[in-house]
Design a protein around this motif. Structure first.
Motif, mmCIF file in Angstrom:
data_model
loop_
_atom_site.group_PDB
_atom_site.id
_atom_site.type_symbol
_atom_site.label_atom_id
_atom_site.label_comp_id
_atom_site.label_asym_id
_atom_site.label_seq_id
_atom_site.Cartn_x
_atom_site.Cartn_y
_atom_site.Cartn_z
ATOM 1 N N UNK A 149 0.870 -1.176 0.000
ATOM 2 C CA UNK A 149 0.000 0.000 0.000
ATOM 3 C C UNK A 149 0.907 1.227 0.000
ATOM 4 N N UNK A 150 0.754 2.092 -0.993
ATOM 5 C CA UNK A 150 1.658 3.231 -1.141
ATOM 6 C C UNK A 150 1.442 4.304 -0.070
ATOM 7 N N UNK A 151 0.385 4.169 0.725
ATOM 8 C CA UNK A 151 0.140 5.140 1.795
ATOM 9 C C UNK A 151 0.625 4.626 3.150
ATOM 10 N N UNK A 155 2.166 -4.647 3.241
ATOM 11 C CA UNK A 155 2.040 -5.562 2.089
ATOM 12 C C UNK A 155 0.585 -5.863 1.772
ATOM 13 N N UNK A 156 0.267 -5.859 0.492
ATOM 14 C CA UNK A 156 -1.096 -6.154 0.035
ATOM 15 C C UNK A 156 -1.244 -7.607 -0.395
ATOM 16 N N UNK A 201 -7.587 -8.543 -8.409
ATOM 17 C CA UNK A 201 -8.763 -7.744 -8.783
ATOM 18 C C UNK A 201 -8.948 -6.492 -7.932
ATOM 19 N N UNK A 202 -8.028 -6.221 -7.027
ATOM 20 C CA UNK A 202 -8.190 -5.080 -6.137
ATOM 21 C C UNK A 202 -7.902 -3.766 -6.848
ATOM 22 N N UNK A 203 -8.257 -2.665 -6.182
ATOM 23 C CA UNK A 203 -7.967 -1.341 -6.708
ATOM 24 C C UNK A 203 -6.454 -1.116 -6.674
ATOM 25 N N UNK A 204 -5.890 -0.781 -7.815
ATOM 26 C CA UNK A 204 -4.434 -0.690 -7.912
ATOM 27 C C UNK A 204 -3.916 0.749 -7.868
#
Length: 488
Positions: A149-151, A155-156, A201-204
């Motif tokens: 997660x860039x915020x 780890x995703x 399928x998550x928001x990228x």
């Protein structure tokens, strides 16, 4: 890697640290530590820390207030190490830990394991030495990849390990990358990124790619999205142009790519919460970009001139040669890492110590080797492999192991295997030369095979070159040299 160093004298200080001053000897005190918070770990892992002092005339010397130390950490395949050195290269403390086994659902939670180990190593740095630590760097396994997660930096998905292959992404990667490019391998970082991109399928929008070393260093400096050009090589970064190529930037997943700096570049200061958690580290302590484990091990060996090489004789045979010419050839798994204005050309064969272990115990290897005459060539012609398939210096995935005929004498059999591996090593260096690399003129040896003096003499005869054991072989030592470079 050493791009900020312009004077050869400075380079010599960095990679050829001076010997301890005359009259100094190392006294090592072994401490076994167990932390209370580790009791919750199912398989508690303890560290052995060696604290090195210096004595003159049998009197312990104290550190001066102006003494500076540099911390390097190596995150390998099964555990991590640290080394704490001064500017002369003397080791003042070192230690290691195995990764604890944390489970998440039905698989190992590698990210938590690495984070816990990082904090364990910081805790294990002797308290009285922490105020002297001026800079920190670390290395990780090449192509070990995290999507975060860039915020938040969390780890995703589970990390993609260094040896994990994503063949589903290979056709697409080959369709966009130049032929025989380093990324054209199922285990490349780019294949792992493409595989995740196509299957998740998550928001990228708020996602980012980091390598193992990048993520661990972020935990220390707090600035998300910074990598180094050694780790970024296998995602497609062009270290010669010092940029990502257009064919990569035009892809939709290019938004996940991190900023790239030279290894050993200062990023920022050690975070306040880390200094609070591990009391004693200075607020002026800086954190530097890292590198890969194999590059750090090469730096530790101090092979700094073109033509110098390091052969690692572990389970497999891996070679790295410092060259003025960049070589890339995916057919043989050959690629080049940038080292300042030079190139570290590398390749790995499937032959090596694993074959020896299948046929001889450690005791047998030691005793049988004593009876080998290394100046006599063995007439036996083997190609020692543990299983089918070879890539370097012969690209043949169907190559069968060749370990027959076996003579009645175990000494002759061992001699034949050692000599055959030496011939493969010689062929490997010849291939690099044929591909355009600088010709090798001296070989340093790392790994378990470096301890066998008879094998070293066999290799000297077969290679026709001086061969010696590297003084330092631990990647943590090379990472400490990067920390020293980042401070200068």
């Amino acid at each position: 890697m050493l791009s900020s160093i312009t004077h050869s004298s400075t380079l010599s200080i960095l990679l050829y640290p001076l010997s301890p001053k005359p009259g100094c000897c190392s006294s090592r005190k072994l401490n076994v530590r167990t932390h209370p918070w580790e009791k919750s770990v199912e398989k508690s892992v303890k560290l052995r820390t060696m604290v090195v002092g210096c004595k003159i005339d049998n009197q312990e010397m104290g550190f001066q207030a102006s003494e500076r130390l540099y911390l390097g950490m190596d995150f390998g395949t099964s555990g991590a190490r640290y080394a704490l050195i001064d500017k002369q290269g003397t080791i003042h403390a070192e230690g290691k830990r195995e990764y604890p086994n944390y489970m998440k659902e039905d698989s190992l939670d590698w990210a938590l394991s690495w984070k816990t180990t990082l904090f364990s190593l910081l805790e294990d740095v002797p308290v009285h030495l922490r105020p002297l630590v001026s800079s920190i760097s670390l290395d990780g396994t090449s192509a070990t990849t995290l999507i975060i997660d860039s915020k938040t930096g969390e780890p995703l998905a589970r990390p993609y390990l260094y040896n994990e292959s994503c063949p589903d992404a290979l056709p697409l990667v080959k369709s966009i990358a130049p032929i025989n490019h380093t990324v054209c391998s199922g285990s490349s970082t780019l294949c792992k990124l493409v595989s995740w991109w196509n299957n998740d399928d998550s928001d990228k929008k708020s996602t980012m790619l980091l390598h193992q070393a990048d993520w661990l260093l972020w935990l220390l400096h707090g600035q998300l999205g910074v990598s180094d050009y050694n780790n970024a090589l296998k995602v497609g970064y062009d270290p010669e142009a010092d940029s990502y190529p257009d064919w990569l930037l035009s892809q939709p997943y290019a938004q996940l790519l991190p900023t790239v700096k030279a290894p050993g570049t200062s990023i920022g200061h050690l975070k306040g919460d880390i200094r609070t958690q591990f009391a004693g580290f200075s607020e002026d302590c800086i954190v530097c970009t890292g590198t890969t484990d194999s590059i750090a091990a090469f730096l530790a060996a101090r092979a700094t001139k073109p033509g110098k090489a390091v052969t690692s004789l572990g389970s497999t045979l891996a070679i790295k040669l410092l060259s003025t010419t960049r070589i890339e050839d995916a057919r043989y798994g050959v690629y080049s890492h940038r080292l300042d204005d030079k190139w570290l050309v590398g390749g790995a064969s499937n032959t090596g110590g694993a074959v020896l272990k299948e046929n001889f115990s450690d005791e047998q290897l030691e005793k049988l080797s004593e009876h080998i005459n290394p100046m006599e060539a063995s007439p036996l012609d083997y190609y020692p492999l543990k299983s089918v398939g070879e890539r370097f210096p012969v690209a043949n995935l169907k190559m069968e192991p060749r370990l027959h005929p076996r003579p009645e004498s175990d000494v002759e059999y061992l001699h034949g295997i050692l000599e055959s591996i030496a011939r493969i090593e010689a062929k490997a260096y010849m291939l690099l030369k044929d591909l355009g690399a600088t010709q090798v003129d001296e070989v340093f040896t790392a790994g378990g095979g470096a301890k066998n003096d008879k094998w070293t003499k066999i290799r000297e005869r077969v290679l026709g070159l001086p061969v010696s054991r590297a003084t330092q072989t631990e990647a943590a030592y090379g990472a400490a040299l990067l920390a020293l470079k980042g401070f200068q």
